[in-house]
Design an enzyme around this catalytic site. Structure first.
Site, PDB file in Angstrom:
ATOM      1  N   THR A 145     -23.319  -9.895  -5.663  1.00 42.77           N
ATOM      2  CA  THR A 145     -22.848 -11.096  -4.992  1.00 42.77           C
ATOM      3  C   THR A 145     -21.580 -10.890  -4.187  1.00 42.77           C
ATOM      4  O   THR A 145     -21.505 -11.306  -3.044  1.00 42.77           O
ATOM      5  CB  THR A 145     -22.643 -12.223  -6.019  1.00 42.77           C
ATOM      6  OG1 THR A 145     -23.873 -12.450  -6.682  1.00 42.77           O
ATOM      7  CG2 THR A 145     -22.186 -13.497  -5.350  1.00 42.77           C
ATOM      8  N   ASN A 201     -27.386 -16.401 -12.387  1.00 41.70           N
ATOM      9  CA  ASN A 201     -28.600 -15.599 -12.567  1.00 41.70           C
ATOM     10  C   ASN A 201     -29.066 -15.541 -14.015  1.00 41.70           C
ATOM     11  O   ASN A 201     -29.945 -14.744 -14.347  1.00 41.70           O
ATOM     12  CB  ASN A 201     -28.370 -14.185 -12.039  1.00 41.70           C
ATOM     13  CG  ASN A 201     -28.360 -14.141 -10.523  1.00 41.70           C
ATOM     14  OD1 ASN A 201     -28.786 -15.085  -9.861  1.00 41.70           O
ATOM     15  ND2 ASN A 201     -27.851 -13.058  -9.973  1.00 41.70           N
TER      16      ASN A 201
END
Length: 332
Positions: free
Chosen positions: A247, A215
């Protein structure tokens, strides 16, 4: 820097404009007509410059799709160019049926990225829709992400590990193979960018909640931008939220291997259900720093395949995180 402000009801009454999305299938060029916002269309056609006059032909936009940059189960990201200025973007296309499965994530990413103004946060320039899809134009980040950089930089080294009492010291000591990630100088460069991005979000009362190398995106000049704000949430300074997300929580029930990969990035407050605030981002930043420097996870050694064991290590204040011998005192 501009503050992130929620859009008022006036945003629902913004004048509409047509966006022509051109793409090629089997050598044949096709066009889909989508509906966007007039102010965004005009800004894009002027290359981001301030609007002074509105011309008659400024009520439509042509976007040409290029190479595919990434593809998932519910969305696709392609390289796209705006016909008038030639500016290039990353265009994310998502089916509306997929958006209905996670509307909060789509809304968070939409509202935050559209209102952000920070050099180390990805920006959204426009959004539009047709009968089946949602489209979003973001900064083009051709350098991939930090995981791509880590894969390129990580290597196995042989480091001398002298045994206590042994005559074999210094260069004569036994050499042990171990993973090494970024140089400390390179890690410091990227971590500093992420710190500035997180500070900006916290100042505007947002928690990112899903920091990981995938990310953190890299632009053409090698600079980093924080991306993927689907898990971001508005939390006032000193406030708390109780959602188990990120996640690890998402993949825990999908694949054990994937869960173990990023379970270490879950903060203790998250696991114990006591609620958490902005501090959760600083926890995951520490995990990110460790991974970038060592190319390893901090809580998976000794090796384990049990996600519950990893959780126990995270919440155990006595659990010793092992640092490789090549890491400087400053980095630790």
């Amino acid at each position: 820097m501009a503050k992130l402000k929620p859009k008022s009801s006036a945003a629902l009454r913004r004048p509409a404009a047509k966006v022509h999305v051109r793409y090629t299938v089997d050598g044949e060029t096709k066009t889909v007509v989508a509906l966007g916002h007039l102010d965004e269309v005009q800004e894009l056609k002027r290359g981001g410059s301030k609007i002074t006059e509105v011309a008659e032909d400024d009520n439509s936009l042509v976007i040409a799709e290029g190479a595919v940059l990434g593809e998932g189960a519910f969305s696709r990201v392609v390289k796209a160019s705006e016909e008038t200025t030639g500016r290039q973007f990353a265009m994310k296309r998502m089916t509306k049926s997929a958006a209905l499965q996670c509307p909060e994530h789509v809304y968070c990413e939409q509202i935050i990225t559209r209102n952000m103004a920070h050099p180390f946060c990805i920006r959204q320039y426009a959004s539009f829709q047709d009968s089946h899809h949602l489209y979003f134009l973001f900064d083009l980040m051709p350098g991939g992400d930090l995981m791509d950089v880590l894969v390129a930089e990580a290597k196995v080294i042989k480091y001398p590990m002298p045994e206590e009492g042994s005559l074999r010291q210094g260069c004569l000591a036994q050499k042990v193979k171990m993973w090494q990630g970024f140089s400390e100088e390179l890690a410091r460069f990227y971590v500093a960018s992420v710190v500035l991005a997180l500070e900006y979000l916290h100042e505007n009362h947002y928690v990112f909640r899903d920091l990981k190398p995938e990310n953190v995106l890299i632009d053409a000049q090698g600079y980093a931008k924080l991306g993927d704000f689907g898990f971001a949430k508005q939390v006032e300074l000193g406030g708390r939220t109780y959602t188990f997300c990120g996640t690890p929580g998402y993949v825990l029930y999908i694949a054990l291997a994937a869960a173990l990969l990023w379970l270490a990035a879950v903060a203790p407050e998250n696991i114990m259900g006591r609620g958490y605030g902005h501090s959760v981002d600083w926890w995951t930043l520490g995990v990110l720093m460790y991974v970038l420097l060592t190319a390893r996870q901090p809580f998976t050694s000794p090796k384990t395949q049990d996600p519950m064991e990893v959780m126990r290590r995270i919440v155990d204040e006595r659990w010793p995180v092992r640092y490789p011998p090549y890491m400087s005192t400053e980095a630790r």
